[in-house]
Structures are given as C-alpha cells and as structure tokens.
Design a protein around this motif. Structure first.
Motif, PDB file in Angstrom:
ATOM      1  N   UNK A   1       0.797  -1.212   0.000  1.00 46.76           N
ATOM      2  CA  UNK A   1       0.000   0.000   0.000  1.00 46.76           C
ATOM      3  C   UNK A   1       0.840   1.278   0.000  1.00 46.76           C
ATOM      4  N   UNK A   2       2.115   1.156   0.396  1.00 44.79           N
ATOM      5  CA  UNK A   2       2.901   2.378   0.469  1.00 44.79           C
ATOM      6  C   UNK A   2       3.635   2.667  -0.842  1.00 44.79           C
TER       7      UNK A   2
ATOM      8  N   UNK B   1       2.212   6.007  -6.074  1.00 48.01           N
ATOM      9  CA  UNK B   1       1.291   5.862  -7.193  1.00 48.01           C
ATOM     10  C   UNK B   1       1.032   7.211  -7.837  1.00 48.01           C
ATOM     11  N   UNK B   2       2.068   7.816  -8.303  1.00 45.10           N
ATOM     12  CA  UNK B   2       1.883   9.003  -9.110  1.00 45.10           C
ATOM     13  C   UNK B   2       2.248   8.594 -10.520  1.00 45.10           C
TER      14      UNK B   2
ATOM     15  N   UNK C   1       4.037  12.840 -17.706  1.00 46.07           N
ATOM     16  CA  UNK C   1       3.448  14.125 -17.377  1.00 46.07           C
ATOM     17  C   UNK C   1       4.148  15.244 -18.151  1.00 46.07           C
TER      18      UNK C   1
ATOM     19  N   UNK D   1      -7.125  18.505 -12.311  1.00 42.65           N
ATOM     20  CA  UNK D   1      -6.356  17.454 -11.640  1.00 42.65           C
ATOM     21  C   UNK D   1      -6.620  17.427 -10.140  1.00 42.65           C
ATOM     22  N   UNK D   2      -7.252  18.470  -9.630  1.00 43.21           N
ATOM     23  CA  UNK D   2      -7.450  18.581  -8.178  1.00 43.21           C
ATOM     24  C   UNK D   2      -8.576  17.657  -7.715  1.00 43.21           C
TER      25      UNK D   2
END
Ligand SMILES: Nc1ncnc2c1ncn2[C@@H]1O[C@H](COP(=O)(O)OP(=O)(O)OP(=O)(O)O)[C@@H](O)[C@H]1O
Ligand SMILES: [Mg+2]
Lengths: 337, 250
Positions: free
Chosen positions: A8-9, A12-13, A19, A198-199
């Motif tokens: 879970x850590x 995940x970007x 980008x 994106x927010x």
C-alpha cells in the motif's frame, strides 16, 4: 485469494516522463505565441498581432467551455452571454468615466460570476437537452437585455473612448504590450484550468461526468460541485469579455448572440474536447480559417460550415487527436528504424 | 438488545398499481449480515433503492442508527455511513481501478472543494485505496481502467469502493450476479472476512453464498416479507420452500 502484489505504500503518481510529455504540446503552443510578434513585426503586419490577440481572447472563453463540456459534461449553449457581460462591464464603466482595469476587471468578472451563480442555480437542476436549452434561453435573455440598453447604445452597441488604463498607465494602448498581457492571461487561465481538473474538485467533476448516480451514492452532492464549476467558467468568460472590449474598443449585443455560444462549442470540438489546449488550438484554427477563407472568396461561409462539420464528425479528438496520431506514427517509424 | 443499525417500519412503495414494497418492516443488527432473498421482481432492488435514498417510499419510515433518514437524499445518507453496490455494475469506466477507490476515499476524507494539488498523487487517498484493492484481490489491477476489467473484477472493485468508505451498513445488490463459480467463491471469501466489521444487507440469488454467509435471512415475495429468521429456520419453512426455495435449491 491472490496475494497482494503491491504494498500500500508504493508510490502511485503517474511517471514524471508522461506528465512532461503531456505538457509538451501546450508549452510549444505558448512559446509559438510568445515569439509570433517578432515574426509579425518583421513582416510589419500589425493586423497579424490583432488577429492573434483575438485568437488568444477567444481561447480563454473556449477554455471555460471545455472545462464545462469536456470535464463536467455540462453542455453550455450560452457561454457567450458571460463574455458579453464582461465586455459590457468595461463599456458601461467607461461611459461613466471609469476607465481603469483595476476597477473594470474585477467588476467584469464579478458580474459574470454572479450571472453564472443565479442562472446556474436554475440550469443545473435540469439535465441533458434541457440543460442545453435553458443555458441557451438565459444566453438569449442576456442578449435581448443588452439590445434594449438604450443609454448604452442598444442594438448598435457602444464605442469605448479608449482602452482601459492599468493603474493609470495607458499600457493597453500599445498593441505589443496588450498582446503580451493577453498571452499572460491566457497562460494563467490555462494553468488554472489544468490545476482544477487534476485537483480533488476536478476529480469529482470528472467522476460525475462518468457516472453521476455513483457519485451521489458515494456521498458527493454533485450539484454543488457543478455550480462552482459553472461560476468559475462564467468568470473566465467574463475575463475574456473584458479583454475583448479592450481589444475592439467596442461592445455590442452581438457578443452575446447564440451563434457566438455555438462558435465556442465548435472551437472546442475542432481542437479536441477535454484536453484544454485543444480549446486554444480550436480557437486558433477557427478564427484563422475564417480569416483566410474570407479573404479568399465572399462565399466563404459555404466552405467554412461544411469543413467544420467534416472535422468535428470524422476526426474524433479534433485537431489535437490528429496531431497525437501523427506523433505516434512518427514515433513508431523512428522507434523501428 | 443493541439498537439496530437499520430499521424499516411499514415501508410502502407502489409503481402505478403494482405494490413493490408492501408494508415492509425489518431491521439489521450491528455486525449482522442480513440476507434478502426472493424471486425476480419481488422488489429487492427497489428496497435497496429506498434505503440508499435513490427512491423515496410512499409511506413508512427508515431509521438509520436510530435517526429518521426517510427524507434524506443519497449523498446525505452516504455521509452518515450507508454504502451500496449496484445490481448492474456501477463503476466509473474511464477511471483506473485505483482512482475509482481513491475517489470513494475522497468522499470521506476532508473537503473535496480543493482546487489545487494533484489528487492522483495524494498518498492519503491512494494508500487506503490500495489496501482495499488488495483486500478484494485487485492489487495488481490498480492501474487498469475500470471499463477494461472483467465482470467479476468490476464486482470486486465495487466492493472495494464500498469498503473504503468505512460504512456502518453496506447494501449489496446481487454482488455475485454474472460471476463464474471461481469468482463467486472468491467473493464469498472476501465477504466472510468482512463480516462483523460492519453490518451488511445482502440481496443475492446464489443460495450457496446466502446460506454460507447470512446470520439472518428475510424472504421477500411480491413486496411482502414472508419470513425473517435464521438460515435453518428459513431452510425448513414449508411455505418458503413451496414459494421460492423449491426451485432455487435444486
Ligand atoms: N422505476 C420503476 N417503475 C416502474 N416499475 C418498476 C420500477 N422499478 C422496478 N419496477 C418493477 O417493480 C418490480 C420489482 O422490481 P425490483 O427491481 O425491485 O425487483 P428485484 O426483486 O430486485 O428483482 P431481480 O431479482 O430481478 O433483481 C418489478 O416488477 C419491476 O418491473
Ligand atoms: Mg434486483
């Protein structure tokens, strides 16, 4: 039961490279707009500067339309009303001797935002075709109201004595300075919209576009998010109206006509919906094509209309979509060789 | 006895002349898994729609944690701790599995009126989302668009979205519908591990799943609760066997 393979850590970007690549096209666009005046000056064609100033102003309005249609599935057919309100704010203030942008700009944006709030409260209670029709109806209401403003020129519109000053300085009067002011506004508007979508807020809008019932049962009061988006888009269009009044030194009910609202939608479809920079490409393509065809033949509308229909119908993803497909084809070719 | 999480009192709903909820009265105790079974068209989905606020009952009251929620809308009920899945899979097809769940986390954690900052990069949203995906066996499918997931995976994803909201009550409308034997077994395993963490109301046609999981079962026929009881009581009730279980248990 499969063992969980990702802890879970795990970060995940999206990878920074993709980008960067997604910002390459808009960056290219802005650089091109930034160096365009040099070329224009070399060719001593002042009208090129005017033309591209117009392109950028309509880009700001088209951005607001893309925000609503492309990200929130709110098909607005009355966006020109907000442009007109922003423009009229400049015209009316100027006719009363208030000519500084420090007053005119906030008034233009607040008036447009207020109109968006009041009409949005009504429009957003409807869906689909009804939403389209009611935004159109409010747009026409603004149009007829402007036409009946006898003290401010009525049907004929209102000519400004001069462009706005900025803190007393007559900066907007110099075409090159005004051009860069408009470019700066466009870049700021684009950055704002990019950040918005994106927010957290933008994610709720996008989620509502995907499946509104699901969003509701997750606990989102989607109406509030849509209303805020509608007001933001209205203010952005008001900003475009402020610039437009200064560019043309003239305001007229025609700015608010439903044809103008339709053109804004076409610009977004033409450039590529739901991409933001597509709105800029679309505004540029629309206005340049219009300009070019009009110089070419007086029957230009007979070519222009069908041409737009062809692009919108046959090219999914608009001009941005074509560019991306070409880019992929080139990458494949070089990737292989 | 502890106060029920959910209590329906004389809930009635009619579509034209068709009575779909016929003075339904029943309750779900804390931590209980209460299954609703009944033939097609009995009014099970309509009941879930009324509990989640998608439909309003014509009359009667719905209490949630002792509070009257009969007139609240779906978002307000969700915020009180009511989560649901849909009979027809309802995910955001264009969002990745992770983003679907992260959005569900977002619904519970702080304001969503934040206009700056990249939501997709928020660890506070992604960590619980990944944990929930792992819990339903979708950890390695996190980046796949939900629209591209297999049917059983979508059902698991819906479950993860509900889980992560840390509901007080989870309404499940036929979570096993259309899934294969293996998927069904896997989902039963997931639900069994979740049992006790929060109360659940399970609508399901798969009797293996129902009898493996339920603490209590209510049988709904033509909008009317025919019997509420333990699995053993229901299994042996001659009326139920005649009206419904007869064909289902073959
Ligand atoms: N919105 C509606 N308008 C009119 N009739 C409806 C509506 N929704 C459901 N019904 C009818 O109400 C009855 C109960 O439907 P419901 O979907 O609640 O059944 P169900 O028990 O969930 O069935 P299934 O097991 O097939 O999912 C059916 O006869 C259905 O046709
Ligand atoms: Mg059903």
């Amino acid at each position: 039961m499969k063992a969980p393979s990702a802890s879970p850590s795990a970060p995940v970007t999206s990878p920074p490279r993709s980008r960067l690549r997604s910002l390459a096209l808009p960056a290219l666009l802005f650089v091109a707009l930034a160096i365009l005046p040099l070329a224009a000056l070399a060719a001593s064609a002042g009208y090129v500067l005017d033309l591209f100033t117009r392109v950028m102003i309509f880009s700001v309005a088209a951005l607001s339309v893309d925000l609503l249609i492309g990200y929130a599935a709110l098909v607005t057919f009355g966006q020109a009303a907000f442009v007109g309100i922003g423009a009229y704010a400049v015209g009316i203030l100027s006719s009363h001797g208030i000519t500084d942008a420090l007053v005119a700009l906030p008034v233009a944006m607040t008036a447009a935002g207020l109109f968006a709030l009041l009409t949005g409260i009504v429009c957003l209670r409807t869906k689909g075709v009804y939403f389209i029709m009611i935004t159109l109806a409010f747009g026409q209401m603004a149009f007829f109201t402007a036409s009946s403003l006898a003290p401010y020129g009525g049907d004929d519109g209102l000519t400004l004595a001069d462009r706005n000053t900025l803190a007393g300085l007559a900066l907007f009067g110099r075409p090159l300075v005004f051009y860069y002011v408009v470019l700066a506004v466009l870049i700021a508007s684009y950055a704002l919209c990019r950040s918005l979508v994106a927010s957290r807020f933008g994610r709720v809008l996008r989620g509502t576009k995907e499946n509104a019932l699901r969003m509701t049962t997750l606990g989102f009061r989607v109406y509030r998010f849509q209303l805020v988006a509608y007001v933001i888009a209205g203010m952005l269009s008001g900003l475009a109206g402020f610039l437009l009044a200064n560019a043309t030194e003239f305001v007229s009910p025609a700015y608010m006509s439903w044809q103008r609202s339709g053109e804004l939608i076409i610009m977004v479809l033409l450039g590529g919906i739901g991409t933001l920079h597509g709105a800029i490409v679309g505004a540029a393509a629309f206005l340049l094509l219009e300009e070019w065809l009009a110089g070419f033949t007086e029957h230009w509308k007979m070519i222009f209309g069908p041409l737009l229909v062809l692009v919108v119908v046959f090219v999914r993803g608009g001009l941005i979509g074509i560019a991306a497909a070409l880019g992929r084809a080139v990458a494949r070719r070089f990737g292989r060789g | 006895m502890a106060e029920p999480v959910l209590a329906l009192r004389d809930v009635r709903k009619q579509f034209g002349g068709l009575v779909v909820s016929d003075n339904v009265t029943f309750s779900v105790a804390p931590g209980e898994l209460h299954a609703i079974i009944g033939p097609n068209g009995a009014g099970k989905t309509t009941l879930i729609n009324q509990i989640s606020g998608v439909l309003m009952p014509d009359s009667g009251t719905i209490l949630f944690g002792g509070r009257d929620i009969t007139r609240l809308g779906p978002p307000e009920r969700a915020r009180l701790g009511l989560a649901r899945s849909f009979q027809i899979t309802s995910v955001l097809p264009g969002f990745s599995a992770l983003e679907n769940v992260a959005l569900a986390v977002q619904a519970r954690s702080g304001s969503s009126f934040r206009f700056f900052g990249d939501a997709a990069g928020e660890t506070a949203l992604n960590e619980p989302a990944l944990a929930a995906l792992a819990e339903v066996g979708l950890a390695d499918r996190a980046e796949v668009p939900a629209g591209h997931l297999a049917h059983g995976e979508k059902r698991a994803l819906e479950l993860a979205m509900a889980l992560v909201t840390e509901p007080k009550l989870l309404l499940l409308d036929e979570p096993m519908a259309g899934t294969g034997r293996e998927e069904t077994a896997r989902l039963i395993g997931v639900l069994r591990r979740l049992k006790g963490r929060f109360a659940m109301m399970l609508v399901e046609h798969d009797m293996t799943a129902v009898f493996a999981l339920a603490d209590r079962i209510s049988v709904l026929i033509y909008g009317r609760i025919m019997i509420s009881g333990t699995p053993d009581e229901v299994r042996e009730d001659p009326q139920v066997v005649a009206a419904y279980l007869g064909d289902e248990l073959e």
